[in-house]
Design an enzyme around this catalytic site. Structure first.
Site, PDB file in Angstrom:
ATOM      1  N   PHE A  49       0.838  -1.199   0.000  1.00 22.92           N
ATOM      2  CA  PHE A  49       0.000   0.000   0.000  1.00 22.92           C
ATOM      3  C   PHE A  49       0.870   1.244   0.000  1.00 22.92           C
ATOM      4  O   PHE A  49       1.957   1.244   0.582  1.00 22.92           O
ATOM      5  CB  PHE A  49      -0.902   0.019   1.235  1.00 22.92           C
ATOM      6  CG  PHE A  49      -1.952  -1.044   1.226  1.00 22.92           C
ATOM      7  CD1 PHE A  49      -3.117  -0.885   0.497  1.00 22.92           C
ATOM      8  CD2 PHE A  49      -1.770  -2.219   1.937  1.00 22.92           C
ATOM      9  CE1 PHE A  49      -4.088  -1.877   0.480  1.00 22.92           C
ATOM     10  CE2 PHE A  49      -2.738  -3.215   1.927  1.00 22.92           C
ATOM     11  CZ  PHE A  49      -3.903  -3.041   1.196  1.00 22.92           C
ATOM     12  N   GLU A  50       0.339   2.304  -0.603  1.00 23.78           N
ATOM     13  CA  GLU A  50       1.112   3.548  -0.673  1.00 23.78           C
ATOM     14  C   GLU A  50       1.420   4.105   0.709  1.00 23.78           C
ATOM     15  O   GLU A  50       2.388   4.840   0.890  1.00 23.78           O
ATOM     16  CB  GLU A  50       0.367   4.583  -1.505  1.00 23.78           C
ATOM     17  CG  GLU A  50      -0.930   5.074  -0.900  1.00 23.78           C
ATOM     18  CD  GLU A  50      -1.671   6.036  -1.828  1.00 23.78           C
ATOM     19  OE1 GLU A  50      -2.229   5.559  -2.825  1.00 23.78           O
ATOM     20  OE2 GLU A  50      -1.669   7.240  -1.561  1.00 23.78           O
ATOM     21  N   SER A  51       0.606   3.752   1.687  1.00 25.26           N
ATOM     22  CA  SER A  51       0.818   4.255   3.048  1.00 25.26           C
ATOM     23  C   SER A  51       2.118   3.712   3.635  1.00 25.26           C
ATOM     24  O   SER A  51       2.584   4.192   4.660  1.00 25.26           O
ATOM     25  CB  SER A  51      -0.349   3.841   3.932  1.00 25.26           C
ATOM     26  OG  SER A  51      -0.471   2.430   3.908  1.00 25.26           O
TER      27      SER A  51
END
Lengths: 238, 269
Positions: A49-51
């Protein structure tokens, strides 16, 4: 069992991810397909995930890209800059995106819709433009509707084929899997119940459906039941 | 020097027309108690909001008529719907949006923190977001001739961050990602940094954000509700849903009430 159109997208997407090693998942259909794929077809799929939640395995559809279940189930809970740097360095180059419109170049619009000069504002794209700009292979998830599958998007939020010469783009819709390439958009696999005429007429661009397009196997009860458990609130499915 | 200040003292230091950098990410660790306080100050207008991914905190400030510009990669509520004050503000041209990708916003803050003019990346190269964007310019690499996006440094006048703990010297600890590093860039890039915290403790060793970069610490437990505070608190999904309904109905008073109640509930938790 009667399926919603969105459910077909998630299942078709999950089957496509059976052969991938790594996958940067955008919110909505891409993440749901990835979780489903990991449970049914590809237990080794490394969902990112980009997080910064890297090699994650959330037990349901996250509320958002920042949902803490992406972290609590992550093998490497890093942070945002590292996630994007993995893309920039090319370590993970397979991504999944969705948006409001897609065109024949694989450009995605998540910013605004122009309805006869009147602008309808959308929330924006988050990291989608980064995913599109920095990846080699892209899965685009979209409802198969004329207003979404357009000749040219109103606004290029996330660019398509022009990002690099070896770019590969697959479009996943409720009617099947399509290749977006230099020669246009062509059907690779059609859902078992998708009539070619309807599939063509439900896109605003020219869609090439040849006789050799494969047919998808029927959706299974296992897929449908698990999907409904993962998207507890029916958020992405209509 | 004791950096612990009251909410009033914080509020007095935020002036009209400033650039406000908002910490946290998406629906995580948003400085909502600080934003609510600012939203009560009718004199405070023409704000420029900057965030890597904004949500209800930006929606409230736009709904209160306090923001003139918004720089972000996303402004919405994810599964909980849209930010309708934002949407209407942009559609009616009261608010100017500057479109960024998430990575570009991060690089802006990182360049701001480093004190350099820009950072280059291959992102946004073919996106319409890069057109007429004061923070992005397409350049050619001096080394390879390759095209790159130069992402310009962004330096907010004030930064608003919510964290788990701080000490009197203004050292701050954020216990886990996401956005921990980005908030450290934000604090370094900003002229003044205000941090609301769950608790004040005696001494923070190895802080996430050094007291060197903070201006004021405000004790506001629950101050990031209804967004999550990993790993202690998940998103308050009920409050988020209610907020989504309130924003759709353009009921600002109700939206603020939803946030206030969520903060109060989490404070008592």
């Amino acid at each position: 069992m009667q399926l919603k159109e969105g459910e077909k997208i998630s299942i078709i997407g999950a089957r496509q991810l059976a052969g991938e090693d790594y996958f940067f998942a955008g919110h909505g259909f891409p993440v749901l397909s990835a979780i489903l794929a990991k449970r049914l077809y590809n237990p080794n799929l490394k969902i990112c995930f980009e997080s910064g939640a890297i090699y994650s395995n959330p037990e349901r559809l996250p509320h958002s890209v920042s949902d803490i279940i992406n972290y609590s189930s992550s093998q490497f809970p890093l942070d945002l800059p590292e996630a994007f740097a993995m893309l920039e360095r090319g370590e993970v180059d397979v991504v999944g995106l969705s948006g409001a419109q897609v065109d024949t170049m694989g450009n995605i619009n998540s910013t605004l819709i122009n309805i006869e000069g009147k602008i309808k504002r959308l929330p924006g794209s988050g990291g989608a433009c980064d995913f599109a700009s920095l990846s080699r292979k892209e899965y685009i998830f979209m409802f198969h509707e004329p207003r979404r599958l357009v000749e040219k998007v109103d606004y290029i939020t996330s660019p398509g084929l022009q990002t690099r010469p070896d770019k590969k783009i697959k479009l996943i819709t409720n009617y099947g899997v399509f290749k977006i390439g230099e020669r246009g958009v062509e059907a690779l696999i059609l859902a078992s119940d998708a009539e070619p005429e309807k599939v063509k007429n439900s896109a605003s661009f020219n869609l090439d459906i040849r006789g050799d397009a494969k047919r998808l196997e029927d959706f299974t009860t296992e897929e449908i039941n698990l999907l409904r458990k993962l998207d507890v609130w029916g958020i992405v499915h209509r | 020097m004791n950096k612990i200040i009251s909410l009033d003292e914080f509020s007095r230091q935020v002036k009209e027309g400033v650039k406000v950098g908002i910490g946290g990410f998406d629906l995580h660790r948003k400085p909502l108690a600080l934003v609510l306080e600012l939203s009560e100050n009718a004199q405070l207008r023409n704000l420029e909001l900057f965030g890597i991914s904004l949500a209800l905190e930006a929606d409230i400030l736009i709904g209160s008529g306090q923001a003139k510009r918004i720089i972000s990669s996303y402004t919405g509520l994810e599964n909980f719907g849209q930010c309708y004050f934002f949407r209407e503000g942009v559609e009616e041209r009261r608010v100017e949006p500057i479109e960024m990708s998430t990575y570009a916003t991060i690089l802006s803050l990182q360049a701001g923190a480093l004190g350099i003019e820009y950072l280059p990346s291959k992102t946004m190269l073919h996106s319409d977001m890069a057109k007429n964007n004061p923070l992005v310019k397409i350049i050619e690499s001096e080394f390879t001739g390759e095209k790159l996006s130069a992402i310009r440094a962004y330096n907010p006048d004030i930064a608003l961050i919510h964290a788990q703990e701080a000490d009197e010297e203004g050292n701050v600890r954020i216990t886990s990602p996401p956005a921990t590093k980005v908030d450290e860039y934000l604090a370094r890039a900003s002229k003044k940094t205000f941090v609301s915290v769950e608790r004040i403790i005696d001494k923070i060793e190895n802080p996430t954000i050094s007291g060197l970069y903070t201006t004021g610490i405000i004790l506001l437990p629950g101050g990031s509700a209804p967004t999550s505070l990993y790993p202690q608190h998940d998103i308050d999904a009920i409050a988020m849903k209610l907020y989504g309904q309130g924003s759709k109905g353009r009921d600002l008073k109700y939206c603020k009430e939803v946030i206030r109640n969520a903060i109060e509930r989490r404070r008592k938790d």
